[in-house]
Design a protein around this motif. Sequence first.
Motif, PDB file in Angstrom:
ATOM      1  N   PRO A   1     -12.604 -26.416 -39.894  1.00  0.00           N
ATOM      2  CA  PRO A   1     -11.942 -26.480 -41.201  1.00  0.00           C
ATOM      3  C   PRO A   1     -12.827 -25.894 -42.292  1.00  0.00           C
ATOM      4  O   PRO A   1     -14.039 -26.125 -42.332  1.00  0.00           O
ATOM      5  CB  PRO A   1     -11.727 -27.985 -41.393  1.00  0.00           C
ATOM      6  CG  PRO A   1     -11.635 -28.537 -40.011  1.00  0.00           C
ATOM      7  CD  PRO A   1     -12.592 -27.716 -39.201  1.00  0.00           C
ATOM      8  N   GLY A   2     -12.223 -25.116 -43.159  1.00  0.00           N
ATOM      9  CA  GLY A   2     -12.950 -24.439 -44.218  1.00  0.00           C
ATOM     10  C   GLY A   2     -13.407 -23.055 -43.839  1.00  0.00           C
ATOM     11  O   GLY A   2     -13.804 -22.270 -44.722  1.00  0.00           O
ATOM     12  N   GLY A   3     -13.343 -22.723 -42.540  1.00  0.00           N
ATOM     13  CA  GLY A   3     -13.738 -21.389 -42.097  1.00  0.00           C
ATOM     14  C   GLY A   3     -12.623 -20.384 -42.302  1.00  0.00           C
ATOM     15  O   GLY A   3     -11.456 -20.738 -42.507  1.00  0.00           O
ATOM     16  N   ARG A   4     -13.008 -19.100 -42.248  1.00  0.00           N
ATOM     17  CA  ARG A   4     -12.041 -18.023 -42.420  1.00  0.00           C
ATOM     18  C   ARG A   4     -12.059 -17.116 -41.199  1.00  0.00           C
ATOM     19  O   ARG A   4     -13.129 -16.835 -40.637  1.00  0.00           O
ATOM     20  CB  ARG A   4     -12.341 -17.215 -43.679  1.00  0.00           C
ATOM     21  CG  ARG A   4     -11.935 -17.898 -44.972  1.00  0.00           C
ATOM     22  CD  ARG A   4     -12.222 -17.015 -46.188  1.00  0.00           C
ATOM     23  NE  ARG A   4     -11.542 -17.505 -47.369  1.00  0.00           N
ATOM     24  CZ  ARG A   4     -11.965 -18.509 -48.126  1.00  0.00           C
ATOM     25  NH1 ARG A   4     -13.105 -19.119 -47.816  1.00  0.00           N
ATOM     26  NH2 ARG A   4     -11.268 -18.891 -49.180  1.00  0.00           N
ATOM     27  N   SER A   5     -10.867 -16.664 -40.807  1.00  0.00           N
ATOM     28  CA  SER A   5     -10.765 -15.783 -39.645  1.00  0.00           C
ATOM     29  C   SER A   5      -9.375 -15.159 -39.632  1.00  0.00           C
ATOM     30  O   SER A   5      -8.396 -15.749 -40.118  1.00  0.00           O
ATOM     31  CB  SER A   5     -10.984 -16.572 -38.350  1.00  0.00           C
ATOM     32  OG  SER A   5     -10.662 -15.781 -37.219  1.00  0.00           O
ATOM     33  N   VAL A   6      -9.292 -13.957 -39.045  1.00  0.00           N
ATOM     34  CA  VAL A   6      -8.001 -13.319 -38.858  1.00  0.00           C
ATOM     35  C   VAL A   6      -7.155 -14.087 -37.855  1.00  0.00           C
ATOM     36  O   VAL A   6      -5.946 -13.880 -37.752  1.00  0.00           O
ATOM     37  CB  VAL A   6      -8.210 -11.860 -38.395  1.00  0.00           C
ATOM     38  CG1 VAL A   6      -8.704 -11.812 -36.952  1.00  0.00           C
ATOM     39  CG2 VAL A   6      -6.926 -11.039 -38.560  1.00  0.00           C
ATOM     40  N   ARG A   7      -7.769 -15.027 -37.141  1.00  0.00           N
ATOM     41  CA  ARG A   7      -7.022 -15.857 -36.192  1.00  0.00           C
ATOM     42  C   ARG A   7      -6.148 -16.883 -36.907  1.00  0.00           C
ATOM     43  O   ARG A   7      -5.204 -17.407 -36.335  1.00  0.00           O
ATOM     44  CB  ARG A   7      -7.992 -16.594 -35.259  1.00  0.00           C
ATOM     45  CG  ARG A   7      -8.945 -15.674 -34.512  1.00  0.00           C
ATOM     46  CD  ARG A   7     -10.072 -16.468 -33.867  1.00  0.00           C
ATOM     47  NE  ARG A   7      -9.589 -17.294 -32.763  1.00  0.00           N
ATOM     48  CZ  ARG A   7     -10.228 -18.361 -32.308  1.00  0.00           C
ATOM     49  NH1 ARG A   7     -11.362 -18.752 -32.873  1.00  0.00           N
ATOM     50  NH2 ARG A   7      -9.739 -19.024 -31.280  1.00  0.00           N
ATOM     51  N   VAL A   8      -6.467 -17.193 -38.170  1.00  0.00           N
ATOM     52  CA  VAL A   8      -5.779 -18.281 -38.870  1.00  0.00           C
ATOM     53  C   VAL A   8      -4.287 -18.023 -39.041  1.00  0.00           C
ATOM     54  O   VAL A   8      -3.469 -18.924 -38.783  1.00  0.00           O
ATOM     55  CB  VAL A   8      -6.466 -18.569 -40.223  1.00  0.00           C
ATOM     56  CG1 VAL A   8      -5.616 -19.503 -41.090  1.00  0.00           C
ATOM     57  CG2 VAL A   8      -7.844 -19.168 -39.987  1.00  0.00           C
ATOM     58  N   PRO A   9      -3.831 -16.834 -39.472  1.00  0.00           N
ATOM     59  CA  PRO A   9      -2.375 -16.634 -39.564  1.00  0.00           C
ATOM     60  C   PRO A   9      -1.676 -16.800 -38.218  1.00  0.00           C
ATOM     61  O   PRO A   9      -0.547 -17.328 -38.154  1.00  0.00           O
ATOM     62  CB  PRO A   9      -2.259 -15.199 -40.086  1.00  0.00           C
ATOM     63  CG  PRO A   9      -3.546 -14.934 -40.789  1.00  0.00           C
ATOM     64  CD  PRO A   9      -4.578 -15.682 -40.007  1.00  0.00           C
ATOM     65  N   HIS A  10      -2.305 -16.353 -37.141  1.00  0.00           N
ATOM     66  CA  HIS A  10      -1.727 -16.571 -35.818  1.00  0.00           C
ATOM     67  C   HIS A  10      -1.618 -18.064 -35.506  1.00  0.00           C
ATOM     68  O   HIS A  10      -0.608 -18.531 -34.969  1.00  0.00           O
ATOM     69  CB  HIS A  10      -2.594 -15.894 -34.748  1.00  0.00           C
ATOM     70  CG  HIS A  10      -2.583 -14.393 -34.802  1.00  0.00           C
ATOM     71  ND1 HIS A  10      -1.540 -13.651 -34.311  1.00  0.00           N
ATOM     72  CD2 HIS A  10      -3.498 -13.513 -35.291  1.00  0.00           C
ATOM     73  CE1 HIS A  10      -1.810 -12.367 -34.477  1.00  0.00           C
ATOM     74  NE2 HIS A  10      -2.981 -12.250 -35.075  1.00  0.00           N
ATOM     75  N   LEU A  11      -2.667 -18.801 -35.851  1.00  0.00           N
ATOM     76  CA  LEU A  11      -2.659 -20.247 -35.643  1.00  0.00           C
ATOM     77  C   LEU A  11      -1.538 -20.897 -36.441  1.00  0.00           C
ATOM     78  O   LEU A  11      -0.791 -21.745 -35.933  1.00  0.00           O
ATOM     79  CB  LEU A  11      -4.011 -20.832 -36.064  1.00  0.00           C
ATOM     80  CG  LEU A  11      -4.093 -22.358 -36.157  1.00  0.00           C
ATOM     81  CD1 LEU A  11      -3.886 -22.989 -34.786  1.00  0.00           C
ATOM     82  CD2 LEU A  11      -5.436 -22.787 -36.761  1.00  0.00           C
ATOM     83  N   ARG A  12      -1.393 -20.479 -37.695  1.00  0.00           N
ATOM     84  CA  ARG A  12      -0.358 -21.064 -38.540  1.00  0.00           C
ATOM     85  C   ARG A  12       1.036 -20.781 -37.969  1.00  0.00           C
ATOM     86  O   ARG A  12       1.903 -21.656 -37.948  1.00  0.00           O
ATOM     87  CB  ARG A  12      -0.479 -20.527 -39.961  1.00  0.00           C
ATOM     88  CG  ARG A  12       0.446 -21.212 -40.963  1.00  0.00           C
ATOM     89  CD  ARG A  12       0.261 -20.646 -42.358  1.00  0.00           C
ATOM     90  NE  ARG A  12      -1.079 -20.899 -42.874  1.00  0.00           N
ATOM     91  CZ  ARG A  12      -1.442 -22.040 -43.454  1.00  0.00           C
ATOM     92  NH1 ARG A  12      -0.565 -23.024 -43.571  1.00  0.00           N
ATOM     93  NH2 ARG A  12      -2.672 -22.193 -43.909  1.00  0.00           N
TER      94      ARG A  12
END
Length: 580
Positions: A240-251
């Motif tokens: 939590p609090g990290g940034r990554s291009v994986r985040v939109p996929h996760l969402r």
Amino acid sequence: MPPVSPLLAVALAALLGWGPFSDWFGADDEAAAPPAAEAVDALAAAHASAQTIRVGGAAAALRPETRAAYAGGAALWALPAERRTLRRAIGEAAADGLRPAEVHAPTLDLLDARLAEAEAQWEALDGAARDTLADPRPALVAALDVLLTDGALRLGGALLGERADPASLYPGVWHATDRDPDGERWAGLQAAVRSGDARRVAAALGGLRPAHAGYRRLRARLDALGDDLAPVPEGTALRPGGRSVRVPHLRERLDALGWLPADSLDAWTRPDAYLLDDSLAAGLARFESAHGLASDSVLDASVTDALNADLDGLRDRLALNLERWRWLPDDFGEHYVWVNLPAFEIRAFMRDSTGGVAESLRMPANIGNAQTTGWTTPVISDSIHTLEFQPAWYVPRSLAAAQVLPMAQRDSLSLHRQGFEVYQNGQAVDSRLVPWDSVSVSSFRFVQRPGPANPLGRVKFLMHNPYAILIHDTNKRYTFDDGSGSSMSSGCVQASAPDELAEHLMTTVNGWEPGRARAAWRGGPRRGVRLERPVRTHFVYFTAWAEEGGALRLYADPYGYDAALAAALGRARPAPDDAS
């Protein structure tokens, strides 16, 4: 079938391709007239009079009701607007778990494309050419007409639960409800089709879907698992609090699986799209907990694997469970008890002041052992009519032979010590004096008095079904020590908190003061209390379930029922259940 006229032969040939027409087009300012209604009517009637309709190299069987709809000799959907409306209604079948081919969707797509091409080509011809050439459009419109009718009727039959027969798939253990016993709803759909009013057909189809919120939620989850849902890329652990291009996929994944609150913002264009923020972390933790993973909101390799579960298998799992919804009553009752066998769970629901249904109670439960023949808990809708506190156990003959007699043969005093009353040919006998090694168990009846050895525990909830299946307490309370249920009973459902269920029923139905039912459960004389109104009780079998907030839960398949239904519906074997 009447002989095919030369005009019909030319038109049907045109249905297969457009090579003969490709050199005949020219420009003309004169707009082409719509396809001749008489030709469309004749071709539609000719198609409908056959057992099958052939488009290109594929043949599709027609329902008898489809052929009957064209008894008047006229097409039903000659207007493009009517066809579009009906196509939209049939297109919703995928969200109900049907394969597109079941409602002719691929063939309808092909015909739509060919009709659009034919319209453009016919429009490009000058008036002289149109006067001398056979119009290919009536054949396409007629084929569309008949397949739209048949697709709508196929969808209607599927929504009424006709695709598979649970009584044949699961003999003796699955008792489905006929949702249209007098055929009135099916007749209503046929009347809507014959009216030629596509909106009326769409409304009739919508009315055939189960109206239960649980069906709508599961349907929404299946619809959200679109073909373009990308997997979450692998990578280093993200906190939590990290940034990554994986985040939109996760969402996108968590949203499709129902673990995030409804949100209209796009996963890729929202502010801080690459941030694993608090809301997303909370949804990830809920997903992790449901899948038996550490609920630390960390996107690591194990969580990524769980998120990227086979979507095809998952879609199949949801489709099977949507089918099961269509085998249930349309009305569960104002107040009902719900036992989902794969979830090992009992819930109670009541209709609230707004007309909605609210959950009142939830607890783990034990169900019938799948490993012993005859011990599986049946799928059935019934009613609780009486609560018996400090109950006696009237031993079923099958259990007398399997359990009680062997116990008496091992120790002739065991029945006396455990409080059994024994009757031989209707007369009470002293169990200590019976030579158990040399008697036939069929001439004996066994009744175990209330007490700590009684497997019914301190209360049982009586129902009407002929299988002696009911909900009851258990003297083996330790089976719930881990907070979950299991498959270990001899057929009945064992409640982990029977005092709470008794309290709920007696206070809401009979108006008892709070605490009175629990006092009767804890001790006192044996007594039966009839409910002032029976409470509907549904033993169901859902291996996929969408919670009120939309979260998708998958359960084990303790009786192996998914595979049989998947085979009957032409579905692949479903995805594995959650680790929980």
